[in-house]
Design a protein around this motif. Structure first.
Motif, mmCIF file in Angstrom:
data_model
loop_
_atom_site.group_PDB
_atom_site.id
_atom_site.type_symbol
_atom_site.label_atom_id
_atom_site.label_comp_id
_atom_site.label_asym_id
_atom_site.label_seq_id
_atom_site.Cartn_x
_atom_site.Cartn_y
_atom_site.Cartn_z
ATOM 1 N N LEU A 208 0.816 -1.228 0.000
ATOM 2 C CA LEU A 208 0.000 0.000 0.000
ATOM 3 C C LEU A 208 0.845 1.270 0.000
ATOM 4 O O LEU A 208 0.560 2.208 -0.747
ATOM 5 N N GLY A 209 1.892 1.293 0.833
ATOM 6 C CA GLY A 209 2.686 2.526 0.981
ATOM 7 C C GLY A 209 3.535 2.862 -0.232
ATOM 8 O O GLY A 209 3.920 4.010 -0.424
ATOM 9 N N GLU A 210 3.839 1.867 -1.057
ATOM 10 C CA GLU A 210 4.775 2.119 -2.165
ATOM 11 C C GLU A 210 4.094 2.314 -3.507
ATOM 12 O O GLU A 210 4.722 2.765 -4.472
ATOM 13 N N ALA A 211 2.796 1.986 -3.638
ATOM 14 C CA ALA A 211 2.149 1.997 -4.955
ATOM 15 C C ALA A 211 1.745 3.404 -5.396
ATOM 16 O O ALA A 211 1.169 4.169 -4.627
ATOM 17 N N ARG A 244 -7.588 0.570 4.255
ATOM 18 C CA ARG A 244 -6.399 0.433 3.375
ATOM 19 C C ARG A 244 -6.196 1.675 2.504
ATOM 20 O O ARG A 244 -5.059 2.071 2.238
ATOM 21 N N LEU A 245 -7.293 2.299 2.064
ATOM 22 C CA LEU A 245 -7.157 3.545 1.282
ATOM 23 C C LEU A 245 -6.376 4.581 2.077
ATOM 24 O O LEU A 245 -5.557 5.324 1.522
ATOM 25 N N ALA A 246 -6.631 4.632 3.375
ATOM 26 C CA ALA A 246 -5.968 5.636 4.232
ATOM 27 C C ALA A 246 -4.462 5.427 4.274
ATOM 28 O O ALA A 246 -3.709 6.339 4.620
ATOM 29 N N ARG A 247 -4.007 4.253 3.909
ATOM 30 C CA ARG A 247 -2.557 3.970 3.954
ATOM 31 C C ARG A 247 -1.865 4.195 2.609
ATOM 32 O O ARG A 247 -0.658 4.039 2.495
ATOM 33 N N ILE A 253 -3.528 6.540 -7.128
ATOM 34 C CA ILE A 253 -4.844 6.358 -7.747
ATOM 35 C C ILE A 253 -5.224 4.876 -7.735
ATOM 36 O O ILE A 253 -4.382 3.991 -7.545
ATOM 37 N N VAL A 254 -6.514 4.630 -7.949
ATOM 38 C CA VAL A 254 -7.031 3.254 -7.979
ATOM 39 C C VAL A 254 -7.780 3.060 -9.291
ATOM 40 O O VAL A 254 -8.570 3.918 -9.696
ATOM 41 N N MET A 255 -7.503 1.955 -9.945
ATOM 42 C CA MET A 255 -8.143 1.661 -11.230
ATOM 43 C C MET A 255 -8.789 0.271 -11.200
ATOM 44 O O MET A 255 -8.487 -0.558 -10.349
ATOM 45 N N HIS A 256 -9.675 0.031 -12.157
ATOM 46 C CA HIS A 256 -10.331 -1.283 -12.272
ATOM 47 C C HIS A 256 -10.852 -1.394 -13.703
ATOM 48 O O HIS A 256 -11.465 -0.446 -14.201
ATOM 49 N N VAL A 270 -14.134 2.862 -1.826
ATOM 50 C CA VAL A 270 -13.266 3.053 -2.997
ATOM 51 C C VAL A 270 -13.990 3.878 -4.068
ATOM 52 O O VAL A 270 -13.395 4.715 -4.740
ATOM 53 N N LEU A 271 -15.302 3.642 -4.199
ATOM 54 C CA LEU A 271 -16.073 4.321 -5.238
ATOM 55 C C LEU A 271 -16.199 5.820 -4.955
ATOM 56 O O LEU A 271 -16.521 6.606 -5.845
ATOM 57 N N GLU A 272 -15.957 6.209 -3.692
ATOM 58 C CA GLU A 272 -15.989 7.642 -3.349
ATOM 59 C C GLU A 272 -14.596 8.256 -3.174
ATOM 60 O O GLU A 272 -14.459 9.446 -2.929
ATOM 61 N N PHE A 273 -13.589 7.445 -3.334
ATOM 62 C CA PHE A 273 -12.202 7.877 -3.125
ATOM 63 C C PHE A 273 -11.802 8.885 -4.215
ATOM 64 O O PHE A 273 -12.108 8.702 -5.396
#
Ligand code: ASP
Length: 306
Positions: A208-211, A244-247, A253-256, A270-273
């Motif tokens: 989480l911290g490195e991505a 996990r988002l908080a970390r 960014i998050v993709m799917h 995640v959908l509101e992130f």
């Protein structure tokens, strides 16, 4: 330069061509396109369900002025009358069809179509093998976000083994110099996936911290018999959720690729992130598909080329 005939996977594009297609997608995002496929007879042959890919290929073709027919398995003689796919595509070619976009549940099927067809074939997903236009839109979205990808760390999480998206996107990221981290249990991520530039992690918490970006995947339950672990264990180890988002680091960014399964690989937070880029990916899919279709049919010399 002679136009490329077909796109079965990203390996069909040289480094220069890959960059050209991505750069040109940005032009399509910014300006109304000329009718670069005016009158090009196009058939979308989808043997498997699709929402995003099917619709965005349609919009891409229509925006460029192609003549488009859509065929599903039930519409075709090969389903019930014993016609082979090779004879089906000869029939379409005889009608002047020049471009086929094909999706099929079997790996290698689109390659077979390309061998039989005297025209351009685009792979819209074949089994667990490849989904090159999804990879292109993922790369495009990441480039828009970060510029050059070398040195960026992109984590792909979940059912890598059965994901054609992962297979094509890993190859594309690797070519653009990103550090790829694959995350999942052995069943979905055999150790053989590790190679220079591509590492493996068994726990989502470890990355989480490195991505810079996290690409979530759906578990492709239609491609294997039994889940190797309970859904509860899977979500405990691999679900992206509020905690996990908080970390994640600040600009991550998050993709799917979609379709996403709420409660499995992600929860509603995640959908509101702020860094959730799914809608952007979907929108970019149209530009990227316009770009690849133009490139295949017209080559780099197309009228509006930079
Ligand atoms: N839509 C993507 C595909 O067709 C991803 C998925 O189905 O999970 O491969």
């Amino acid at each position: 330069m002679r136009a490329r005939r077909s796109l079965i996977d990203l390996g069909d594009l040289s480094g220069g061509e890959l960059n050209y297609v991505l750069d040109r997608a940005a032009d399509f995002e910014d300006t109304e396109p000329a009718p670069l496929l005016r009158g090009v007879a196009t058939v979308n042959l989808f043997f498997e369900q699709s929402t995003r890919t099917f619709t965005s290929f349609n919009f891409a073709e229509l925006r460029l002025g192609a003549h488009v027919v859509n065929l599903a398995p039930g519409d075709m003689s090969l389903a019930t009358k014993g016609e082979t796919i090779e004879d089906t595509v000869l029939t379409l070619a005889a009608m002047g069809v020049r471009l086929l976009v094909v999706r099929h549940p079997e790996a290698g099927y689109v390659q077979r179509v390309a061998q039989a067809f005297d025209g351009h074939v685009v792979n819209a997903g074949d089994g667990a093998h490849a989904h090159p236009t999804q990879a292109l839109l993922d790369l495009f979205t990441l480039r828009e976000e970060f510029g050059a990808l070398d040195g960026r760390t992109i984590a792909i999480v979940g059912d890598i083994l059965h994901s054609r998206v992962a297979h094509s996107t890993i190859a594309g990221l690797h070519r653009l110099g990103a550090n790829v981290v694959l995350v999942g249990p052995e069943f979905f991520l055999p150790s053989e996936y590790a190679q220079p530039g591509v590492t493996i992690a068994r726990e989502l918490d470890a990355v989480l911290g490195e991505a810079d970006a996290i690409v979530l995947l759906r578990i492709q339950r239609e491609r294997f018999a039994a889940m190797p672990m309970s859904d509860a264990e899977y979500t405990a180890r691999y679900q992206l959720n509020g905690a996990r988002l908080a970390r994640l680091h600040e600009r991550a960014i998050v993709m799917h690729p979609g379709p996403y399964n709420r409660g499995m690989e992600l929860d509603d937070s995640v959908l509101e992130f702020a860094g959730w880029r799914y809608a952007k990916q979907v929108r970019n899919g149209v530009y990227v598909r316009m770009s690849i279709l133009d490139f295949l049919v017209n080559g780099e010399a197309s009228p509006n080329a930079r």
